[in-house]
Design an enzyme around this catalytic site. Structure first.
Site, mmCIF file in Angstrom:
data_model
loop_
_atom_site.group_PDB
_atom_site.id
_atom_site.type_symbol
_atom_site.label_atom_id
_atom_site.label_comp_id
_atom_site.label_asym_id
_atom_site.label_seq_id
_atom_site.Cartn_x
_atom_site.Cartn_y
_atom_site.Cartn_z
ATOM 1 N N CYS A 1 5.578 0.151 7.217
ATOM 2 C CA CYS A 1 5.295 1.305 6.363
ATOM 3 C C CYS A 1 6.511 1.566 5.497
ATOM 4 O O CYS A 1 7.645 1.536 5.993
ATOM 5 C CB CYS A 1 4.992 2.521 7.238
ATOM 6 S SG CYS A 1 4.603 3.998 6.284
ATOM 7 N N LEU A 2 6.287 1.829 4.204
ATOM 8 C CA LEU A 2 7.414 2.069 3.302
ATOM 9 C C LEU A 2 8.176 3.346 3.668
ATOM 10 O O LEU A 2 9.315 3.515 3.243
ATOM 11 C CB LEU A 2 6.923 2.135 1.847
ATOM 12 C CG LEU A 2 6.357 0.812 1.303
ATOM 13 C CD1 LEU A 2 5.844 1.002 -0.113
ATOM 14 C CD2 LEU A 2 7.394 -0.303 1.348
ATOM 15 N N HIS B 1 -4.687 2.251 7.619
ATOM 16 C CA HIS B 1 -3.296 2.705 7.634
ATOM 17 C C HIS B 1 -3.089 3.797 6.575
ATOM 18 O O HIS B 1 -2.480 4.841 6.844
ATOM 19 C CB HIS B 1 -2.377 1.498 7.372
ATOM 20 C CG HIS B 1 -0.918 1.809 7.266
ATOM 21 N ND1 HIS B 1 0.017 1.297 8.134
ATOM 22 C CD2 HIS B 1 -0.222 2.577 6.386
ATOM 23 C CE1 HIS B 1 1.220 1.740 7.784
ATOM 24 N NE2 HIS B 1 1.099 2.522 6.726
ATOM 25 N N GLU B 2 -3.604 3.554 5.358
ATOM 26 C CA GLU B 2 -3.379 4.513 4.260
ATOM 27 C C GLU B 2 -4.232 5.768 4.436
ATOM 28 O O GLU B 2 -3.777 6.869 4.119
ATOM 29 C CB GLU B 2 -3.642 3.843 2.910
ATOM 30 C CG GLU B 2 -2.779 2.607 2.611
ATOM 31 C CD GLU B 2 -1.279 2.840 2.727
ATOM 32 O OE1 GLU B 2 -0.830 3.994 2.606
ATOM 33 O OE2 GLU B 2 -0.554 1.857 2.963
ATOM 34 N N HIS C 1 -2.480 8.086 6.569
ATOM 35 C CA HIS C 1 -1.439 8.852 5.864
ATOM 36 C C HIS C 1 -2.015 10.146 5.284
ATOM 37 O O HIS C 1 -1.362 11.186 5.300
ATOM 38 C CB HIS C 1 -0.849 8.040 4.704
ATOM 39 C CG HIS C 1 0.311 7.172 5.085
ATOM 40 N ND1 HIS C 1 1.472 7.673 5.613
ATOM 41 C CD2 HIS C 1 0.498 5.832 4.981
ATOM 42 C CE1 HIS C 1 2.325 6.668 5.825
ATOM 43 N NE2 HIS C 1 1.756 5.542 5.451
ATOM 44 N N GLN D 1 3.432 9.881 0.324
ATOM 45 C CA GLN D 1 4.713 9.183 0.463
ATOM 46 C C GLN D 1 5.636 9.437 -0.736
ATOM 47 O O GLN D 1 6.832 9.160 -0.668
ATOM 48 C CB GLN D 1 4.495 7.685 0.690
ATOM 49 C CG GLN D 1 3.847 7.407 2.060
ATOM 50 C CD GLN D 1 3.580 5.944 2.263
ATOM 51 O OE1 GLN D 1 2.569 5.425 1.815
ATOM 52 N NE2 GLN D 1 4.492 5.256 2.933
ATOM 53 N N GLY E 1 0.826 -1.203 0.000
ATOM 54 C CA GLY E 1 0.000 0.000 0.000
ATOM 55 C C GLY E 1 0.857 1.248 0.000
ATOM 56 O O GLY E 1 1.974 1.248 0.516
HETATM 57 NI NI NI Z 1 2.491 3.574 5.519
#
Ligand code: NI
Length: 178
Positions: free
Chosen positions: A94-95, A136-137, A140, A51, A46
């Site tokens: 998380c990336l 989660h997204e 963000h 990001q 995701g």
């Molecule tokens: Ni994340």
């Protein structure tokens, strides 16, 4: 297509609140394509537009397992319209906080309204990993990171670690330029 860099903790842009997409136009579709490229390259399941440093309410997801065919999903302007009282726990990553994983408790099921890549309104009732990934997204898009849901002690520790790494990387970059 060049793979765009994913911004990392403690980059302040991760704390920005992203703006709704007014129209799913060519620019939005180009950003979605860049998001998938960066997400698959990472690899991750995701990604939120912020990001890549773009404060737009766009999420890409692909929860397919390695042996399954890919299942790309585009979620634009998501709205959490319902969440279950029952909570579930998942180990999240998380990336933007690479190689850090921690258990997070969230509502087990959610209903999310959104716009798809064709600009059509959609609604999804999600449980399990999809429910967690959506929450989660969506976080963000509101400047919230999964580490905000863990203990302050653990959060402070991971922020400190990434702040130190960012300073070192900046120093190394400067040295290679000198
Ligand atoms: Ni994340």
């Amino acid at each position: 297509m060049k793979v765009r860099d994913i911004i990392l903790l403690p980059d302040k842009r991760l704390r920005q609140v992203s703006k709704p997409v007014a129209k799913v136009d060519a620019a939005a579709r180009k950003l979605v394509a860049e998001m998938f490229t960066a997400m698959y390259a990472a690899p991750g399941i995701g990604l939120a537009a912020i990001q890549l440093g773009e404060p737009k309410r766009i999420i890409t997801l692909d929860l397919a397992k390695k042996e399954q065919p890919s299942d790309p999903r585009v979620i634009i302007n998501p709205e959490l319209v319902w969440e279950s009282d029952e909570l579930g726990t998942y180990e999240e990553g998380c990336l933007s906080i690479p190689e850090y994983y921690e258990e997070v408790e969230r509502p087990k099921a959610v209903t999310v309204k959104y716009i798809d890549i064709d600009g059509k309104p959609q609604e999804v009732e999600a449980t399990g990993l999809l429910a967690t990934a959506l929450q989660h997204e969506i976080d963000h898009l509101n400047g919230i990171l999964f580490i905000d849901h863990i203990s302050k002690l653990k959060r402070d520790r991971v922020i400190k670690k990434f702040t130190k790494a960012a300073k070192q990387a900046a120093k190394d970059a400067k040295r290679s330029k000198d």
